[in-house]
Motif scaffolding. Structure first.
Motif, short mmCIF file in Angstrom:
data_model
loop_
_atom_site.label_atom_id
_atom_site.label_comp_id
_atom_site.label_asym_id
_atom_site.label_seq_id
_atom_site.Cartn_x
_atom_site.Cartn_y
_atom_site.Cartn_z
N THR A 71 -1.46 2.40 20.49
CA THR A 71 -0.61 1.69 19.58
C THR A 71 0.32 1.25 18.55
N TRP A 72 1.55 1.42 17.93
CA TRP A 72 2.12 1.68 17.04
C TRP A 72 2.51 0.18 16.28
N ASN A 73 2.07 -0.22 15.31
CA ASN A 73 3.09 -0.96 14.56
C ASN A 73 4.50 -0.17 13.64
N ASP A 74 5.05 0.04 13.27
CA ASP A 74 5.85 0.60 12.72
C ASP A 74 6.58 0.20 11.62
N THR A 75 6.30 -1.24 11.01
CA THR A 75 6.39 -1.39 10.31
C THR A 75 5.65 -1.74 8.38
N ALA A 76 4.62 -0.58 8.55
CA ALA A 76 3.71 -0.56 7.65
C ALA A 76 4.50 -0.20 6.45
N GLY A 77 4.41 0.24 4.58
CA GLY A 77 4.27 0.59 4.20
C GLY A 77 6.16 0.21 3.46
N THR A 78 6.30 -0.69 3.05
CA THR A 78 7.37 -1.52 3.11
C THR A 78 7.55 -1.62 1.24
N GLY A 79 9.27 -0.73 0.55
CA GLY A 79 9.15 -0.65 -0.46
C GLY A 79 9.09 0.22 -0.74
N LYS A 80 8.79 1.78 0.23
CA LYS A 80 8.27 2.73 -1.09
C LYS A 80 9.91 3.52 -1.45
N GLY A 81 9.63 3.90 -2.54
CA GLY A 81 10.15 4.54 -3.66
C GLY A 81 11.61 5.83 -3.14
N ASP A 82 11.28 6.86 -2.29
CA ASP A 82 11.77 7.58 -1.67
C ASP A 82 11.14 7.30 -0.15
N VAL A 83 11.67 9.07 0.54
CA VAL A 83 11.15 9.33 1.45
C VAL A 83 9.66 9.98 1.52
N ASN A 84 9.04 10.50 2.61
CA ASN A 84 7.77 10.69 2.19
C ASN A 84 8.07 12.51 1.87
N ASP A 85 8.60 13.05 2.59
CA ASP A 85 8.96 15.26 3.16
C ASP A 85 7.71 15.04 0.73
N GLU A 86 6.83 16.06 2.22
CA GLU A 86 6.23 16.66 1.24
C GLU A 86 5.47 16.13 0.45
N GLU A 87 5.36 14.78 0.38
CA GLU A 87 4.25 14.37 -0.50
C GLU A 87 3.14 14.11 0.17
N GLY A 88 1.80 14.53 -0.46
CA GLY A 88 0.37 13.76 -0.40
C GLY A 88 -0.31 12.03 -0.03
N TRP A 89 -1.06 12.03 0.37
CA TRP A 89 -1.46 11.18 -0.22
C TRP A 89 -2.96 11.08 -0.13
N THR A 90 -3.24 10.66 -0.89
CA THR A 90 -4.77 10.37 -1.15
C THR A 90 -5.76 9.42 -2.09
N GLN A 91 -6.58 8.85 -0.58
CA GLN A 91 -6.90 7.82 -0.77
C GLN A 91 -7.58 7.47 -1.27
N LEU A 92 -8.12 6.06 -2.32
CA LEU A 92 -8.51 5.90 -3.84
C LEU A 92 -9.62 5.19 -2.94
#
Length: 517
Positions: free
Chosen positions: A204-225
């Motif tokens: 089940t999806w909640n698609d309101t995550a991650g507001t305020g992203k400065g650009d599109v997600n394409d080609e970017e990686g996510w590193t959890q800290l």
């Protein structure tokens, strides 16, 4: 041989995208998928002894398909996808725990019509489910699909997962398991991301995550800290001499842009970038779509440019490409001379502190001269070795040198002295059960995290190894607190005097004496 999959790389656009633009930067298809054969005229590099290189070994039983993404299940087995098909295979180590001597068996096929390449994937902390989302290609045709599926490891079944409401694409987008145990999945081609909750085989999806992203997600990686935030270097705005970076907070469910990294990391033409790897020293080591490297200190928020990659057949970069944090804390990385160029070279990178980075060339697998860095993946095995799978048909194991980093060693504080084979929900308690790294890295196209506890039982008399199936463990990075994990012991485990170890990212705890009834 899958000659029908051969694809001619089209020219990549150099246009800079605004935050509202639809990013469709395409990773090429493998140059000769599955058709590689050893060529004695193309000898891979052999490092001098002073470089302290690890060694490469081919598996005694070849992978039945063309190696794609592999994932480590919590029972110690590995599943690997067959490129551009619905097929997956399982690698089971032999009774000594050797993956080199392991055997492949087929598992259930994915739902009909879902045969992806370059997709998001996660092993979930319930120990029962594996998620696969999106795909830049289906059946090796570029579609940036919004399809998804969930694998039930107990029932050996795949179930379709509908996309978040209104999503027309997921593509090769990145994903993570958050510290609350929920799945976070990006949409490749917008700035959107969604949170997935799993119940049975339903997401089940909640698609309101991650507001305020400065650009599109394409080609970017996510590193959890370590604090649960997510770091990304932007690939779709302000490209050139100094890239922006962003931080996602679970608490605010939003992104912020603290500033610039201080050097050019994203290749402006292809928008490709390398992975950012969290290391035992607490720094993130960032590789790039340019020859540059750098470190980020999550505590101070300071970036520092590091040494450039070596110049071997040209200036090396990691514009898409796998890397893994070895038990020693070194980074093993596959790099190539220019974006989407042959050959592949391998380096080990030692980061002792900010400003103290050393890069040395190490041995190469047999097919390295005949492929490019982005055509492969790296999975950290419970043995501390790295399973390297290649789109060209070569699957090998890298055995590194060096002792485990002391910060990476888990510690068992309590487990029952007497255990029963066939029992479920046994509890082990201790420190460091989520490690100080995520293991294997790539970026948007591939996720192969192994920062979760496995339980390994070794019979004292025979020396035979058996993995219990772990579940219900904490997620994120270990913060120094005591955590627990549950484990189920299969009937196949031998009875008698044994030792028990918890293994995370290929690093094992000190063995505890137990008896298995």
């Amino acid at each position: 041989m899958r000659s029908s999959r051969i694809f001619t790389l089209v020219a990549m656009t150099g246009a800079l995208l605004s935050t509202s633009a639809l990013a469709m930067h395409r990773s090429p298809l493998p140059t000769h998928p599955g058709s590689w054969r050893y060529n004695p005229a193309h000898q891979p590099f052999k490092a001098p002894k002073a470089n302290a290189s690890g060694t490469w070994s081919m598996l005694n039983h070849a992978f039945p398909g063309t190696g794609d993404t592999s994932l480590l299940l919590t029972d110690g087995t590995v599943i690997m996808h067959d490129l551009c098909t619905v097929n997956w295979y399982k690698l089971t180590p032999d009774n000594t725990g050797s993956y080199k001597n392991g055997t492949w068996t087929s598992i259930a096929a994915m739902p009909s019509g879902y045969s992806p390449l370059y997709f998001g994937s996660q092993v979930m902390p319930d120990g029962q489910h594996v998620t696969v989302e999106g795909g830049e290609y289906l059946n090796c045709s570029a579609v940036w699909t919004n399809k998804g599926a969930i694998y039930d490891t107990v029932a050996n079944t795949w179930t379709n997962v509908p996309p978040p409401s209104g999503w027309t694409k997921i593509g090769d987008a990145q994903s993570v398991v958050r510290t609350d145990g929920l799945l976070m999945q990006a949409d490749c081609c917008t700035s959107h991301s969604a949170i997935g909750t799993i119940s049975g085989n339903t997401v089940t999806w909640n698609d309101t995550a991650g507001t305020g992203k400065g650009d599109v997600n394409d080609e970017e990686g996510w590193t959890q800290l370590p604090d649960g935030t997510i770091l990304t270097v932007d690939a779709n705005r302000d490209l050139g001499s100094n890239n922006d970076y962003e931080i996602y907070s679970e608490q605010t469910n939003s992104w912020t842009t603290p500033g610039k990294i201080g050097f050019s990391c994203t290749d402006p033409g292809s928008h490709e970038i390398g992975p950012g790897l969290l290391l035992p020293v607490g720094l993130v080591f960032q590789t790039c779509g340019t020859p540059h490297t750098g470190t980020y200190n999550p505590v101070t928020g300071v970036w520092k440019q590091g040494p450039d990659m070596p110049n071997i057949d040209g200036a090396l970069d990691q514009a898409d490409g796998p890397a893994a944090v070895l038990p020693s804390g070194n980074v093993l990385a596959a790099v190539s001379p220019g974006v989407f160029q042959n050959p592949t070279h391998f380096v080990e990178i030692s980061v002792k502190a900010t400003g103290k980075t050393k890069i040395v060339q190490v041995n190469e697998p047999a097919s390295a001269p005949d492929q490019q860095s982005w055509e492969s993946r790296m999975l950290v095995l419970p043995t501390g070795e790295v399973l390297w799978s290649s789109d060209v048909g070569d699957v090998e194991i890298y055995t590194p040198q060096g002792e485990p980093n002391k910060k990476a060693i888990p510690k068992v504080k309590h487990v029952a002295a007497t255990l029963t084979h066939g029992s479920t929900n046994n509890v082990v308690k201790g420190l460091g059960f989520n490690g100080v790294s995520y293991g294997g890295y790539y970026g948007d196209d591939v996720q192969q995290s192994t920062n979760y506890p496995l339980v390994r039982l070794t019979n004292t008399g025979s020396g035979h190894v058996c993995y219990a199936k772990t579940h219900d463990y904490a997620t994120g990075i270990s913060d120094g607190s005591v955590t627990t994990a549950k484990f189920d012991i299969p009937n196949s485990c031998e009875t008698g005097a044994s030792t028990l170890q918890v293994v995370v990212n290929g690093v094992a705890s000190v063995a505890k004496a137990v008896t298995v009834n």
